[in-house]
Every structure is written in structure tokens, then in C-alpha cells.
Design a protein around this motif. Structure first.
Motif, PDB file in Angstrom:
ATOM      1  N   MET A 211     -52.828 -44.563 -72.309  1.00 19.93           N
ATOM      2  CA  MET A 211     -52.817 -44.215 -71.012  1.00 19.93           C
ATOM      3  C   MET A 211     -52.858 -42.616 -70.899  1.00 19.93           C
ATOM      4  N   LYS A 212     -53.840 -42.078 -70.074  1.00 18.39           N
ATOM      5  CA  LYS A 212     -53.672 -40.610 -69.986  1.00 18.39           C
ATOM      6  C   LYS A 212     -53.287 -40.312 -68.804  1.00 18.39           C
ATOM      7  N   ASN A 213     -52.137 -39.420 -68.575  1.00 20.38           N
ATOM      8  CA  ASN A 213     -51.659 -39.041 -67.282  1.00 20.38           C
ATOM      9  C   ASN A 213     -52.153 -37.935 -66.833  1.00 20.38           C
ATOM     10  N   LYS A 214     -51.918 -37.548 -65.551  1.00 21.85           N
ATOM     11  CA  LYS A 214     -52.649 -36.419 -65.060  1.00 21.85           C
ATOM     12  C   LYS A 214     -52.585 -35.007 -65.614  1.00 21.85           C
ATOM     13  N   ASP A 215     -51.601 -34.958 -66.596  1.00 20.94           N
ATOM     14  CA  ASP A 215     -51.595 -33.794 -67.196  1.00 20.94           C
ATOM     15  C   ASP A 215     -52.188 -33.838 -68.577  1.00 20.94           C
ATOM     16  N   GLY A 216     -52.832 -34.773 -68.746  1.00 20.56           N
ATOM     17  CA  GLY A 216     -53.815 -35.152 -69.875  1.00 20.56           C
ATOM     18  C   GLY A 216     -53.042 -35.506 -71.075  1.00 20.56           C
ATOM     19  N   GLU A 217     -51.632 -36.062 -71.065  1.00 19.18           N
ATOM     20  CA  GLU A 217     -51.066 -36.513 -71.997  1.00 19.18           C
ATOM     21  C   GLU A 217     -51.056 -37.908 -72.302  1.00 19.18           C
ATOM     22  N   LEU A 218     -51.364 -38.174 -73.828  1.00 18.49           N
ATOM     23  CA  LEU A 218     -51.893 -39.479 -74.070  1.00 18.49           C
ATOM     24  C   LEU A 218     -50.716 -40.302 -74.635  1.00 18.49           C
ATOM     25  N   TYR A 219     -50.658 -41.734 -74.037  1.00 24.89           N
ATOM     26  CA  TYR A 219     -49.642 -42.499 -74.419  1.00 24.89           C
ATOM     27  C   TYR A 219     -50.312 -43.904 -75.176  1.00 24.89           C
TER      28      TYR A 219
ATOM     29  N   GLY B 263     -64.933 -26.708 -56.018  1.00 22.48           N
ATOM     30  CA  GLY B 263     -63.463 -27.293 -55.959  1.00 22.48           C
ATOM     31  C   GLY B 263     -63.621 -28.665 -56.477  1.00 22.48           C
ATOM     32  N   ILE B 264     -64.623 -29.561 -56.163  1.00 20.17           N
ATOM     33  CA  ILE B 264     -64.812 -30.962 -56.478  1.00 20.17           C
ATOM     34  C   ILE B 264     -65.039 -30.994 -57.959  1.00 20.17           C
ATOM     35  N   LEU B 265     -65.884 -30.181 -58.484  1.00 20.45           N
ATOM     36  CA  LEU B 265     -66.290 -30.209 -59.836  1.00 20.45           C
ATOM     37  C   LEU B 265     -65.025 -29.788 -60.781  1.00 20.45           C
ATOM     38  N   GLU B 266     -64.344 -28.930 -60.257  1.00 17.52           N
ATOM     39  CA  GLU B 266     -62.987 -28.367 -60.901  1.00 17.52           C
ATOM     40  C   GLU B 266     -62.023 -29.576 -61.019  1.00 17.52           C
ATOM     41  N   HIS B 267     -61.928 -30.212 -59.861  1.00 15.36           N
ATOM     42  CA  HIS B 267     -60.973 -31.307 -59.685  1.00 15.36           C
ATOM     43  C   HIS B 267     -61.309 -32.597 -60.647  1.00 15.36           C
ATOM     44  N   HIS B 268     -62.537 -32.736 -60.819  1.00 13.90           N
ATOM     45  CA  HIS B 268     -62.873 -33.754 -61.924  1.00 13.90           C
ATOM     46  C   HIS B 268     -63.122 -33.190 -63.242  1.00 13.90           C
ATOM     47  N   ASN B 269     -62.484 -32.147 -63.405  1.00 15.55           N
ATOM     48  CA  ASN B 269     -62.524 -31.440 -64.992  1.00 15.55           C
ATOM     49  C   ASN B 269     -63.923 -31.294 -65.505  1.00 15.55           C
TER      50      ASN B 269
END
Lengths: 348, 86
Positions: free
Chosen positions: A270-278, B70-76
């Protein structure tokens, strides 16, 4: 040049809504470049679809559930071996791995090869041991607690915030948003799979899976990460796509290097919104989506068979990114006599 | 402001991020802008190009451009997160 023919027995023929990996494994074996196969299906139930897929499975024998005991299983395997002269068995269910691991030496003496994790590896990665596993190998895992008693549920609120995951020791997981739900899932899951129950911290994020193969010496023979694109109500992937996340591959290589994992596996990440992988779970067998690995250039079941036979296997170094699998269901028309044959005689 | 190198864009406007496995569809103007971002064009160059090709005014384009980035940024999907003005 004519290829040698191996007789390989495979379990997990239940290609149902929560599919066993058997059919995908068999498809992979039938596409093996280095050998031909005669496939022997090993079934637990008479309605496992693979039993009736005669283009994939040459013959099927029913085998006893693990609860029947190791000796009963061995006796049945001896009978099947007498008839079929098996070269390899690939067990595909978590719940049957323990008896097969225990039988590995005896089966080897009979000429039947397997490539399974050691008992220590199998036990160490159990859901109930995940906290210790994470600490020992310095792998990020969600916090979890094992509970054996319903009264322990009330103390959970001081240790976990809602929602939390309620998991069975082998299968099943539900997200609980209140103590009442925890109690309800505790009862439901423990009635089906027994105790203990595992309570796990809920990680918000995106779920990924990696399947692969370790050689038992710390080397990564194969690794393919996948993102589920279509998930069934039971949480199973009905569609997925191969991806190229280096962090996931690093975590996989670290898992194999540090545990010296032997055999096929599936990591649930699982990857959380901060990009941390579990790492949420380590399944000690190939997954039902293993055919995607074949489709992207890594025939993992073929490599597993070669390792089982004691042959050297060169690690796969690449795979195609962005290749998808889309599962489908298919109605077969089956003669009642075939159903009778497997139900009454245990062979088809 | 650059599109991530490994993001694949088809002529039909399907973006695929191979790291996450996510796909997105963009309209033809979106494809034009993405291709210009790929060429590392500045926001000013992109503005000039779009205003020269499509019947829109600068204020409308700037607003839509910011939304799109903004959308492109939001989706990395972008390499840089710095503020950009059209």
C-alpha cells in the motif's frame, strides 16, 4: 529439438470469483519454452472449474482437505504418484502449504520435486507475526495486534483509530468503522477461519501487488509489480496493469535478500498519499494473476519448476510495462457423468 | 515545468503513468499543451502557440492553463512543482 516432458501436479483449480492460481499457473506451464507438460490437477471440490478444462488439465484427482491430516494427504499422493509418476507438485493455496512443506522431504525421496518456502519462512511471514517481521527485516508494515478474545476488542480504541482492518489468520479482511463493526467482523471471520483475529492499522492509499520468485539464497529470480484496475467485491483483481515502480522493486529485492525466500510469492503493498510504501501481506505462493507475469516476459511458473528440479535459472532482468490483464468468466457445458466420476471416484 | 520523462502520451490523448499504473484521457488541446511541455517550452511560448491556433482570449487561456497544470501536478505527472504563470 524435442522437449522433455514433465508431469506436474497443480492445485488451485477453483477459477471462481475469488480464484485460485492453478489455472493461470497451468497456462504458464503449457507455454514453457524449456519443457512440455502433462498436467495433473489436484482438486478439493467437485465443482472446481479446472477439473473440466480438458484442454488445460490432462487428468484430475481429488485430494483431502488439510484438516484430514498429513498422513491422509501423503497416502493419496502416493496413490496418484503410482499412477502418474509425478515430477513436480505446485501447491497454490496458503492453507495447504503447511502439510506440503512438512511432506517435502518424503516426496523428494519419491522423486517428486517442489520449490516451497521453508517452514520458518512460512511461519515468520504469517499475518499474526507481521509486526515482528517488519522489525526484524526493517520493512515498513502497518501496526497490527493479534486478539484471541472478544473482550480484547474494547481496549483497541486506545491503540488504533477508526477505521481499522479486521483480518482472519488465513483469509478475509473487513474495514471496521466502529467497535460494533469490529465485534461483528470478529465473529464472522473467526467462525469461518478460526482464531486469532488480527487488527491492523488502516493505511489510506493505493494498493499494489508484486509477484516474483526467490531462489532461497537471497537472489531475485523474478519480480513483476501490478496495480489492480478493477477490483471485485471480494477485493480480488479482475483487471490489472504492469507498472515500473523502482521503490516497490527495491522493497521486493530487500525482502528476498534478507529472508532468503525460497519459492513463489505475492506481496500486497500500500502506498499512502505521502508516497510511503507499506507491506501489508506476504502470500507464500503465486497469485491468481500470475499469467500477467508471463504476458510481460517473465514465465515465473516455468522458472519455479526448473528450480524445483535443481536446475540453474538466470534471473529475469526486464518486463514490459503497461501491459494489462482483463479476467473474464465463461460457462462450460459439462456432462453429468464427468461430475459423477470426480465426485464418486475422485478421478477424472 | 516538465512532464515526467516516463509518462507516455498517445496521439489519441491517453496518458499513462508507468509508476502508478494510472491512465488519464485528455482532449486535443490538452495533447497540444502536453507535447509543448515535453519540448520544455515556456508558459509564454505555450500561450502564444495556443492563442495563435485556437479562437480564445489570453485571460481565458491563462485560467484554463493554470487549471490544467494544477491537475497534472495533482496526479504527479510533472517533474517540477514550482509556480508557473502563463
Amino acid at each position: 529439438m524435442k522437449k522433455r516432458k514433465l508431469k506436474i501436479a497443480v492445485t488451485g483449480l477453483n477459477a471462481i470469483d475469488s480464484p485460485g492460481p492453478g489455472i493461470s499457473v497451468i497456462r504458464a506451464l503449457r507455454e514453457a519454452a524449456s519443457f512440455d507438460v502433462r498436467i495433473i490437477g489436484l482438486s478439493y471440490e467437485s465443482l472446481e472449474p479446472g477439473i473440466y478444462m480438458h484442454d488445460l488439465v490432462d487428468r484430475t484427482y481429488s485430494i483431502p482437505y488439510p484438516t484430514a491430516g498429513i498422513d491422509t494427504l501423503l497416502a493419496r499422493l502416493e496413490y496418484i504418484h503410482e499412477k502418474e509418476k509425478l515430477d513436480v507438485i505446485i501447491p497454490n493455496f496458503d492453507a495447504e502449504l503447511y502439510p506440503f512443506i512438512k511432506l517435502e522431504t518424503k516426496l523428494k525421496a519419491m522423486g517428486i520435486h517442489m520449490f516451497l518456502p521453508t517452514l520458518h519462512q512460512f511461519e515468520e511471514r504469517q499475518k499474526v507475526n507481521l509486526n515482528e517481521f517488519g522489525k526484524k527485516y526493517n520493512i515498513n508494515v502497518p501496526r497490527s495486534k493479534v486478539i484471541h478474545d472478544l473482550s480484547m476488542v474494547y481496549s483497541l480504541q486506545s491503540e488504533f483509530s477508526f477505521p481499522m482492518i479486521v483480518k482472519g489468520k488465513f483469509y478475509d479482511a473487513s474495514i471496521a468503522y466502529s467497535i460494533e463493526q469490529v465485534k461483528s467482523y470478529y465473529n464472522k471471520i473467526s467462525a469461518k477461519w478460526g482464531l486469532p483475529i488480527i487488527i491492523q492499522e488502516f493505511i489510506h492509499g493505493t494498493e499494489f501487488n508484486v509477484t516474483g520468485l526467490g531462489d532461497g539464497k537471497g537472489n531475485t529470480i523474478a519480480a513483476v509489480p501490478m496495480r489492480k484496475q478493477y477490483i471485485t467485491e471480494k477485493g480480488k483483481a479482475w483487471g490489472g496493469i504492469s507498472i515500473s515502480d523502482e521503490e516497490m522493486l527495491d522493497m521486493t529485492r530487500k525482502f528476498l535478500r534478507t529472508t532468503k525466500w525460497r519459492g513463489g510469492f505475492e506481496l500486497e503493498l500500500m502506498k499512502n498519499k505521502d508516497g510511503e510504501l507499506y507491506m501489508l501481506e506476504i502470500n507464500p505462493r503465486l497469485p491468481a494473476w500470475i499469467y500477467l507475469a508471463v504476458g510481460v516476459g517473465q514465465n515465473i511458473p516455468e522458472a519455479l519448476v526448473k528450480l524445483a528440479m535443481g536446475e540453474k535459472v538466470k534471473p529475469f532482468t526486464k518486463y514490459t510495462v503497461g501491459k494489462m490483464f482483463v479476467r473474464y468468466s465463461w460457462d462450460m457445458i459439462v456432462d453429468r457423468e464427468e461430475f459423477e466420476q470426480i465426485s464418486i471416484y475422485g478421478e477424472l | 515545468m516538465k512532464l515526467r520523462k516516463n509518462v507516455a502520451v498517445s496521439e489519441a490523448g491517453l496518458l499513462f503513468n508507468p509508476v502508478t499504473g494510472e491512465s488519464y484521457s485528455v482532449n486535443p488541446i490538452g495533447v497540444e499543451i502536453i507535447n509543448l511541455l515535453r519540448e520544455e517550452k515556456s508558459p509564454e511560448d505555450i500561450s502564444k502557440f495556443i492563442l495563435g491556433k485556437f479562437a480564445t482570449d489570453k485571460a481565458t487561456f491563462e485560467k484554463d492553463y493554470h487549471d490544467f497544470i494544477g491537475i497534472l501536478e495533482h496526479h504527479n505527472l510533472l517533474d517540477s512543482h514550482e509556480e508557473t504563470k502563463a
